[in-house]
Design an enzyme around this catalytic site. Structure first.
Site, PDB file in Angstrom:
ATOM      1  N   GLY A 257       0.800  -1.217   0.020  1.00 30.26           N
ATOM      2  CA  GLY A 257       0.095   0.017   0.019  1.00 30.26           C
ATOM      3  C   GLY A 257       0.797   1.305  -0.029  1.00 30.26           C
ATOM      4  O   GLY A 257       2.004   1.411  -0.453  1.00 30.26           O
ATOM      5  N   ARG A 258       0.399   2.370   0.361  1.00 32.62           N
ATOM      6  CA  ARG A 258       1.003   3.667   0.323  1.00 32.62           C
ATOM      7  C   ARG A 258       2.481   3.542   1.056  1.00 32.62           C
ATOM      8  O   ARG A 258       3.336   3.890   0.619  1.00 32.62           O
ATOM      9  CB  ARG A 258       0.396   4.829   1.029  1.00 32.62           C
ATOM     10  CG  ARG A 258      -1.035   4.965   0.135  1.00 32.62           C
ATOM     11  CD  ARG A 258      -1.670   6.043   0.972  1.00 32.62           C
ATOM     12  NE  ARG A 258      -3.262   6.312   0.382  1.00 32.62           N
ATOM     13  CZ  ARG A 258      -4.215   5.728   0.789  1.00 32.62           C
ATOM     14  NH1 ARG A 258      -4.366   4.719   1.615  1.00 32.62           N
ATOM     15  NH2 ARG A 258      -5.497   5.976   0.009  1.00 32.62           N
ATOM     16  N   ILE A 259       2.446   2.993   2.435  1.00 31.48           N
ATOM     17  CA  ILE A 259       3.500   2.857   3.258  1.00 31.48           C
ATOM     18  C   ILE A 259       4.608   1.786   2.614  1.00 31.48           C
ATOM     19  O   ILE A 259       5.769   2.053   2.427  1.00 31.48           O
ATOM     20  CB  ILE A 259       3.302   2.657   4.776  1.00 31.48           C
ATOM     21  CG1 ILE A 259       2.344   3.777   5.272  1.00 31.48           C
ATOM     22  CG2 ILE A 259       4.481   2.436   5.314  1.00 31.48           C
ATOM     23  CD1 ILE A 259       1.969   3.529   6.674  1.00 31.48           C
TER      24      ILE A 259
ATOM     25  N   ALA B 188       4.043  -1.832  11.545  1.00 34.58           N
ATOM     26  CA  ALA B 188       2.461  -1.909  10.923  1.00 34.58           C
ATOM     27  C   ALA B 188       1.448  -2.083  12.097  1.00 34.58           C
ATOM     28  O   ALA B 188       0.952  -1.205  12.838  1.00 34.58           O
ATOM     29  CB  ALA B 188       2.281  -2.841   9.653  1.00 34.58           C
ATOM     30  N   ARG B 189       1.437  -3.602  12.604  1.00 38.20           N
ATOM     31  CA  ARG B 189       0.663  -3.890  13.555  1.00 38.20           C
ATOM     32  C   ARG B 189       1.360  -5.142  14.280  1.00 38.20           C
ATOM     33  O   ARG B 189       1.670  -6.167  13.609  1.00 38.20           O
ATOM     34  CB  ARG B 189      -0.652  -4.415  13.374  1.00 38.20           C
ATOM     35  CG  ARG B 189      -1.621  -3.093  12.891  1.00 38.20           C
ATOM     36  CD  ARG B 189      -2.174  -2.401  14.180  1.00 38.20           C
ATOM     37  NE  ARG B 189      -2.926  -1.180  13.940  1.00 38.20           N
ATOM     38  CZ  ARG B 189      -2.570   0.005  13.688  1.00 38.20           C
ATOM     39  NH1 ARG B 189      -1.067   0.565  13.472  1.00 38.20           N
ATOM     40  NH2 ARG B 189      -3.230   1.122  13.391  1.00 38.20           N
TER      41      ARG B 189
ATOM     42  N   GLU C 264      -0.008  -4.085  22.706  1.00 34.19           N
ATOM     43  CA  GLU C 264       0.513  -3.006  23.034  1.00 34.19           C
ATOM     44  C   GLU C 264      -0.444  -2.172  23.815  1.00 34.19           C
ATOM     45  O   GLU C 264      -1.526  -1.989  23.666  1.00 34.19           O
ATOM     46  CB  GLU C 264       1.257  -2.150  22.070  1.00 34.19           C
ATOM     47  CG  GLU C 264       0.403  -1.878  21.059  1.00 34.19           C
ATOM     48  CD  GLU C 264       1.281  -1.271  19.623  1.00 34.19           C
ATOM     49  OE1 GLU C 264       0.710  -0.108  19.188  1.00 34.19           O
ATOM     50  OE2 GLU C 264       2.170  -1.709  19.233  1.00 34.19           O
TER      51      GLU C 264
ATOM     52  N   HIS D  20       5.750   2.509  18.972  1.00 30.37           N
ATOM     53  CA  HIS D  20       4.788   2.877  18.100  1.00 30.37           C
ATOM     54  C   HIS D  20       4.944   4.396  17.716  1.00 30.37           C
ATOM     55  O   HIS D  20       3.955   5.055  18.009  1.00 30.37           O
ATOM     56  CB  HIS D  20       3.300   2.276  18.697  1.00 30.37           C
ATOM     57  CG  HIS D  20       2.457   2.336  17.553  1.00 30.37           C
ATOM     58  ND1 HIS D  20       1.170   1.474  17.524  1.00 30.37           N
ATOM     59  CD2 HIS D  20       2.264   2.683  16.273  1.00 30.37           C
ATOM     60  CE1 HIS D  20       0.697   1.090  16.405  1.00 30.37           C
ATOM     61  NE2 HIS D  20       1.026   2.372  15.660  1.00 30.37           N
ATOM     62  N   ILE D  21       5.963   4.819  17.180  1.00 32.85           N
ATOM     63  CA  ILE D  21       6.080   5.960  16.863  1.00 32.85           C
ATOM     64  C   ILE D  21       6.279   6.448  15.457  1.00 32.85           C
ATOM     65  O   ILE D  21       6.807   7.398  14.987  1.00 32.85           O
ATOM     66  CB  ILE D  21       7.689   6.689  17.697  1.00 32.85           C
ATOM     67  CG1 ILE D  21       8.601   5.933  17.288  1.00 32.85           C
ATOM     68  CG2 ILE D  21       7.160   6.702  19.211  1.00 32.85           C
ATOM     69  CD1 ILE D  21       9.770   6.471  17.890  1.00 32.85           C
ATOM     70  N   GLY D  22       5.593   5.477  14.589  1.00 31.93           N
ATOM     71  CA  GLY D  22       5.808   5.682  12.950  1.00 31.93           C
ATOM     72  C   GLY D  22       5.482   6.870  12.738  1.00 31.93           C
ATOM     73  O   GLY D  22       6.176   7.507  11.938  1.00 31.93           O
TER      74      GLY D  22
END
Length: 337
Positions: free
Chosen positions: A173-175, A254-255, A284, A302-304
Site C-alpha cells: 500500500g502507500r507505506i 505496521a501492527r 501494546e 509505536h512512533i511511526g
C-alpha cells in the site's frame, strides 16, 4: 474557560453554530488551537479520556462527533451506547483494526481515518529500524554508554550489509511503496507480496510475488506493511519465519499481531534471525519484556507517525473530516463509501 471536575479536558462554551465534539486524546498544540477556535465540547488536556467518561461527555455536551485514535476501541458495545446525536467518529490513524466497521455501518455512524498524511514519516521510521537492526546500533550505543569500547578483532561486532540486498515487502500500500522507494535508494532488489499485483506505475520497481513462501526464501530483509485482519494475523509465524534465509532481518512498523512473537523471539535467540526492528507489538502498550533482553532487537514504542508535521496533519485531517460531515458534506476519508 471552564474545566471538567476531573481536570481531564477543557470545555469551550462556544456559540451554538460551532460543531460540538469530544476529543479523547491529547492533541499537539496546533490541533488543540484549532479545536479551541472552531469547535465546542470536551477536549483531553492533562490525560486521555477513557471510554466510560467519553460517553458521559458526549451526552453532557450534546456532542455530534468523537475524535479518537488507535488506542481507543470503537467496538460494537461502545457504538451501541453512543448517544443518538453522534454522527461521525474520526480516528487519528490510518489503521482501523480498533473499529468494528460492521457495527458502525449498521448504526449509520460515519467513521473516518487519516490516510496519506503519515505515509512518508512511517516509511522513514521503518527504514530507520531496518538500518538500526542490521548495523547493530542499539548494541553500539549501549557499549559506549557503558564505557566498554576496547580493542576488537576484525571479526567482531559485524552487522548485515543493507545496500544491494533483497527486501521483501508484505503489503504494498502507500507505506509499503514508500519503503520500496527508500530501498531502491540503497540499490536493493525489491520483492513484494499483496493480494494482487499492482499496476506497473505503482510497483516502485518491485517484483510481485503471489507466493509468500517463495518470496520469503529470497529475502535478506522483510518488512511488514499490510493491515491487521484475521487473514494476516501472524502472517510471519514459526513456519514462515523459518523460510527466511539464515541471518535475515525482520522489520515491523505496521501492527504487532502480524508476527507470532514467540517464534520471533526464538529465532532471535538462536541467531537464525540476525536482528529485528519493531515499532509495534501484540497487546501494546504492554509488550513481551523478553525483547528488552535481546541485544539484536531495535525497539520503538509505536512512533511511526511521531513527527511534529505528521501528527499536526493527522489531527487537522480528522477535524476536516468532522467539519465536513457535520456541515452536511461527504467525509473526506470515510472507511467505506
Amino acid at each position: 474557560m471552564a474545566e471538567l471536575d476531573s481536570p481531564l479536558a477543557t470545555l469551550t462554551p462556544a456559540p451554538a453554530a460551532r460543531p460540538r465534539l469530544v476529543s479523547v486524546r491529547r492533541m499537539p498544540p496546533t490541533v488543540a488551537a484549532r479545536l479551541d477556535r472552531d469547535f465546542a465540547g470536551a477536549f483531553a488536556v492533562d490525560r486521555d479520556i477513557d471510554r466510560e467518561e467519553s460517553l458521559a461527555l458526549l451526552e453532557e455536551h450534546k456532542a455530534e462527533a468523537l475524535l479518537f485514535s488507535s488506542g481507543f476501541k470503537l467496538d460494537a458495545g461502545f457504538i451501541e451506547r453512543l448517544p443518538a446525536r453522534v454522527k461521525v467518529a474520526a480516528t487519528c490513524s490510518v489503521g482501523f483494526d480498533h473499529v468494528d466497521v460492521a457495527a458502525a455501518k449498521s448504526r449509520g455512524l460515519v467513521v473516518t481515518n487519516t490516510p496519506d498524511v503519515l505515509t512518508g514519516c512511517t516509511a522513514d521510521l521503518a527504514f530507520s529500524l531496518l538500518l538500526s537492526a542490521a548495523r547493530r546500533l542499539p548494541e553500539a550505543d549501549q557499549m559506549l554508554r557503558r564505557d566498554a569500547w576496547g580493542p576488537r578483532a576484525m571479526g567482531d561486532f559485524l552487522g548485515v550489509r543493507v545496500w544491494g540486498q533483497t527486501i521483501g515487502i508484505i503489503g504494498m500500500g502507500r507505506i509499503g511503496r514508500a519503503v520500496a522507494r527508500r530501498a531502491r535508494g540503497f540499490d536493493m532488489r525489491v520483492l513484494y507480496h499483496d493480494a494482487a499485483q499492482l499496476p506497473p506505475a505503482l510497483e516502485e520497481g518491485g517484483h510481485f510475488m503471489a507466493d509468500l513462501d517463495a518470496m520469503l526464501g529470497q529475502c535478506q530483509f522483510v518488512s511488514l506493511h499490510c493491515p491487521y485482519t484475521p487473514a494476516t494475523r501472524h502472517i510471519l509465524n514459526r513456519r514462515t519465519l523459518g523460510l527466511l534465509p539464515p541471518g535475515a532481518v525482520v522489520v515491523n512498523a505496521a501492527r504487532g499481531g502480524l508476527i507470532e512473537e514467540e517464534a520471533l523471539i526464538d529465532g532471535l535467540k538462536s541467531g537464525r534471525i540476525a536482528a529485528a526492528g519493531l515499532d509495534v507489538f501484540e497487546g501494546e502498550p504492554r509488550f513481551d519484556r523478553r525483547f528488552i533482553d535481546l541485544p539484536n532487537v531495535s525497539l520503538a514504542p509505536h512512533i511511526g507517525s511521531a513527527t511534529v508535521e505528521t501528527r499536526d496533519a493527522m489531527g487537522l485531517r480528522c477535524l476536516d473530516n468532522i467539519a465536513a460531515v457535520l456541515s452536511g458534506r461527504p467525509a473526506i476519508d470515510p472507511l467505506w463509501s
